[in-house]
Design a protein around this motif. Sequence first.
Motif, PDB file in Angstrom:
ATOM      1  N   ARG A  49       0.707  -1.310   0.073  1.00 19.23           N
ATOM      2  CA  ARG A  49      -0.106   0.038   0.050  1.00 19.23           C
ATOM      3  C   ARG A  49       0.959   1.322   0.118  1.00 19.23           C
ATOM      4  O   ARG A  49       0.199   2.275  -0.351  1.00 19.23           O
ATOM      5  CB  ARG A  49      -1.091  -0.091   1.226  1.00 19.23           C
ATOM      6  CG  ARG A  49      -2.009  -1.169   1.134  1.00 19.23           C
ATOM      7  CD  ARG A  49      -3.136  -1.168   2.154  1.00 19.23           C
ATOM      8  NE  ARG A  49      -2.545  -0.501   3.686  1.00 19.23           N
ATOM      9  CZ  ARG A  49      -2.368  -1.525   4.220  1.00 19.23           C
ATOM     10  NH1 ARG A  49      -2.447  -2.875   4.424  1.00 19.23           N
ATOM     11  NH2 ARG A  49      -2.013  -0.988   5.648  1.00 19.23           N
ATOM     12  N   ASP A  53       0.271   4.520  -6.647  1.00 26.27           N
ATOM     13  CA  ASP A  53      -0.894   3.814  -7.622  1.00 26.27           C
ATOM     14  C   ASP A  53      -1.006   2.274  -7.197  1.00 26.27           C
ATOM     15  O   ASP A  53      -1.211   1.588  -8.087  1.00 26.27           O
ATOM     16  CB  ASP A  53      -0.653   3.969  -9.154  1.00 26.27           C
ATOM     17  CG  ASP A  53      -0.701   5.606  -9.141  1.00 26.27           C
ATOM     18  OD1 ASP A  53      -1.466   6.120  -8.588  1.00 26.27           O
ATOM     19  OD2 ASP A  53       0.246   5.958 -10.107  1.00 26.27           O
ATOM     20  N   TRP A  54      -0.752   1.954  -6.013  1.00 28.38           N
ATOM     21  CA  TRP A  54      -0.717   0.363  -5.482  1.00 28.38           C
ATOM     22  C   TRP A  54      -2.102  -0.197  -6.081  1.00 28.38           C
ATOM     23  O   TRP A  54      -1.892  -1.521  -6.524  1.00 28.38           O
ATOM     24  CB  TRP A  54      -0.245   0.249  -4.120  1.00 28.38           C
ATOM     25  CG  TRP A  54      -1.473   0.660  -3.274  1.00 28.38           C
ATOM     26  CD1 TRP A  54      -1.617   1.939  -2.764  1.00 28.38           C
ATOM     27  CD2 TRP A  54      -2.645   0.138  -2.768  1.00 28.38           C
ATOM     28  NE1 TRP A  54      -2.632   2.224  -1.871  1.00 28.38           N
ATOM     29  CE2 TRP A  54      -3.466   0.960  -1.931  1.00 28.38           C
ATOM     30  CE3 TRP A  54      -3.052  -1.160  -2.905  1.00 28.38           C
ATOM     31  CZ2 TRP A  54      -4.515   0.405  -1.173  1.00 28.38           C
ATOM     32  CZ3 TRP A  54      -4.007  -1.706  -2.125  1.00 28.38           C
ATOM     33  CH2 TRP A  54      -4.858  -0.672  -1.266  1.00 28.38           C
ATOM     34  N   GLU A  55      -3.161   0.279  -5.819  1.00 29.01           N
ATOM     35  CA  GLU A  55      -4.378  -0.600  -6.125  1.00 29.01           C
ATOM     36  C   GLU A  55      -4.566  -0.755  -7.657  1.00 29.01           C
ATOM     37  O   GLU A  55      -4.877  -1.780  -8.019  1.00 29.01           O
ATOM     38  CB  GLU A  55      -5.703   0.138  -5.325  1.00 29.01           C
ATOM     39  CG  GLU A  55      -6.725  -0.658  -5.628  1.00 29.01           C
ATOM     40  CD  GLU A  55      -8.022  -0.205  -5.042  1.00 29.01           C
ATOM     41  OE1 GLU A  55      -9.224  -0.875  -5.253  1.00 29.01           O
ATOM     42  OE2 GLU A  55      -7.930   0.715  -3.921  1.00 29.01           O
ATOM     43  N   SER A  56      -4.376   0.368  -8.318  1.00 27.80           N
ATOM     44  CA  SER A  56      -4.488   0.216  -9.875  1.00 27.80           C
ATOM     45  C   SER A  56      -3.356  -0.905 -10.502  1.00 27.80           C
ATOM     46  O   SER A  56      -3.704  -1.611 -11.216  1.00 27.80           O
ATOM     47  CB  SER A  56      -4.585   1.524 -10.399  1.00 27.80           C
ATOM     48  OG  SER A  56      -3.254   2.163 -10.363  1.00 27.80           O
ATOM     49  N   GLU A  57      -2.197  -0.796  -9.772  1.00 26.73           N
ATOM     50  CA  GLU A  57      -1.249  -1.693 -10.068  1.00 26.73           C
ATOM     51  C   GLU A  57      -1.695  -3.263 -10.063  1.00 26.73           C
ATOM     52  O   GLU A  57      -1.581  -3.965 -10.898  1.00 26.73           O
ATOM     53  CB  GLU A  57      -0.040  -1.483  -9.286  1.00 26.73           C
ATOM     54  CG  GLU A  57       1.337  -2.294  -9.668  1.00 26.73           C
ATOM     55  CD  GLU A  57       2.388  -1.962  -8.577  1.00 26.73           C
ATOM     56  OE1 GLU A  57       2.967  -2.924  -8.069  1.00 26.73           O
ATOM     57  OE2 GLU A  57       2.911  -0.784  -8.776  1.00 26.73           O
ATOM     58  N   ARG A  59      -4.869  -4.083  -9.591  1.00 29.82           N
ATOM     59  CA  ARG A  59      -5.969  -4.539 -10.674  1.00 29.82           C
ATOM     60  C   ARG A  59      -5.579  -4.495 -11.972  1.00 29.82           C
ATOM     61  O   ARG A  59      -5.906  -5.871 -12.457  1.00 29.82           O
ATOM     62  CB  ARG A  59      -7.013  -3.323 -10.262  1.00 29.82           C
ATOM     63  CG  ARG A  59      -7.867  -3.470  -9.025  1.00 29.82           C
ATOM     64  CD  ARG A  59      -8.672  -2.179  -9.221  1.00 29.82           C
ATOM     65  NE  ARG A  59      -9.530  -2.140  -7.814  1.00 29.82           N
ATOM     66  CZ  ARG A  59     -10.567  -2.843  -7.721  1.00 29.82           C
ATOM     67  NH1 ARG A  59     -10.993  -3.718  -8.528  1.00 29.82           N
ATOM     68  NH2 ARG A  59     -11.085  -2.779  -6.527  1.00 29.82           N
ATOM     69  N   SER A  60      -4.589  -3.923 -12.420  1.00 33.31           N
ATOM     70  CA  SER A  60      -4.101  -4.264 -13.655  1.00 33.31           C
ATOM     71  C   SER A  60      -3.342  -5.477 -13.827  1.00 33.31           C
ATOM     72  O   SER A  60      -3.450  -6.090 -14.952  1.00 33.31           O
ATOM     73  CB  SER A  60      -2.994  -3.073 -14.085  1.00 33.31           C
ATOM     74  OG  SER A  60      -3.501  -1.675 -14.261  1.00 33.31           O
ATOM     75  N   SER A  61      -2.427  -5.818 -12.926  1.00 29.38           N
ATOM     76  CA  SER A  61      -1.780  -7.161 -12.885  1.00 29.38           C
ATOM     77  C   SER A  61      -2.751  -8.261 -13.019  1.00 29.38           C
ATOM     78  O   SER A  61      -2.548  -9.292 -13.720  1.00 29.38           O
ATOM     79  CB  SER A  61      -1.056  -7.184 -11.653  1.00 29.38           C
ATOM     80  OG  SER A  61      -0.025  -6.532 -11.746  1.00 29.38           O
ATOM     81  N   ASN A  63      -5.933  -8.177 -14.047  1.00 33.10           N
ATOM     82  CA  ASN A  63      -6.426  -8.090 -15.319  1.00 33.10           C
ATOM     83  C   ASN A  63      -5.504  -8.694 -16.519  1.00 33.10           C
ATOM     84  O   ASN A  63      -6.233  -9.518 -17.164  1.00 33.10           O
ATOM     85  CB  ASN A  63      -6.747  -6.655 -15.988  1.00 33.10           C
ATOM     86  CG  ASN A  63      -8.050  -6.217 -15.163  1.00 33.10           C
ATOM     87  OD1 ASN A  63      -8.958  -6.865 -14.443  1.00 33.10           O
ATOM     88  ND2 ASN A  63      -8.078  -4.890 -14.906  1.00 33.10           N
ATOM     89  N   ARG A  64      -4.333  -8.480 -16.283  1.00 31.21           N
ATOM     90  CA  ARG A  64      -3.509  -9.213 -17.532  1.00 31.21           C
ATOM     91  C   ARG A  64      -3.458 -10.775 -17.245  1.00 31.21           C
ATOM     92  O   ARG A  64      -3.615 -11.469 -18.213  1.00 31.21           O
ATOM     93  CB  ARG A  64      -1.915  -8.617 -17.150  1.00 31.21           C
ATOM     94  CG  ARG A  64      -1.911  -7.204 -17.691  1.00 31.21           C
ATOM     95  CD  ARG A  64      -0.557  -6.778 -18.079  1.00 31.21           C
ATOM     96  NE  ARG A  64       0.271  -6.905 -16.727  1.00 31.21           N
ATOM     97  CZ  ARG A  64       0.453  -5.840 -15.719  1.00 31.21           C
ATOM     98  NH1 ARG A  64      -0.128  -4.569 -16.211  1.00 31.21           N
ATOM     99  NH2 ARG A  64       1.077  -5.772 -14.681  1.00 31.21           N
ATOM    100  N   ASP A  81     -12.927  -6.724  -4.467  1.00 31.67           N
ATOM    101  CA  ASP A  81     -12.559  -5.759  -3.685  1.00 31.67           C
ATOM    102  C   ASP A  81     -11.101  -5.648  -3.417  1.00 31.67           C
ATOM    103  O   ASP A  81     -10.497  -6.898  -3.251  1.00 31.67           O
ATOM    104  CB  ASP A  81     -13.575  -5.348  -2.572  1.00 31.67           C
ATOM    105  CG  ASP A  81     -13.391  -6.240  -1.497  1.00 31.67           C
ATOM    106  OD1 ASP A  81     -13.096  -7.447  -1.630  1.00 31.67           O
ATOM    107  OD2 ASP A  81     -14.050  -6.005  -0.592  1.00 31.67           O
TER     108      ASP A  81
END
Length: 110
Positions: A49, A53-57, A59-61, A63-64, A81
Amino acid sequence: MMKTFALDFLRIVVFALAMLTGVHNASAGQSDTWSRTIKLRIAADMDSRQRPDWESEIRSSINRVSAIWVRAFGIRWEVVDVVPWDAPAESKFLSTGELFGHLKANIALS
């Protein structure tokens, strides 16, 4: 730096999988190409944390990874969540089972 990031990311993924909230079959009426969804509750520790941009990082990981699993296995990963998790001070010395036990005791599955 990269090795530290890789280890931190691996910890996040392991914790995410530990907090797996369910797998269900998609209904026949849906037009989605996947047949199953793995819903994740991500428990991020303090080190995670503190990154920008830890949360978007995270979520992006996920998603990939999900895109790869959809193509390969017909399984989609969905972040339900993201919750904070305060790892025990001695967490670097605990076994995976002990960490999972701490997660189960401190983070609700839903």
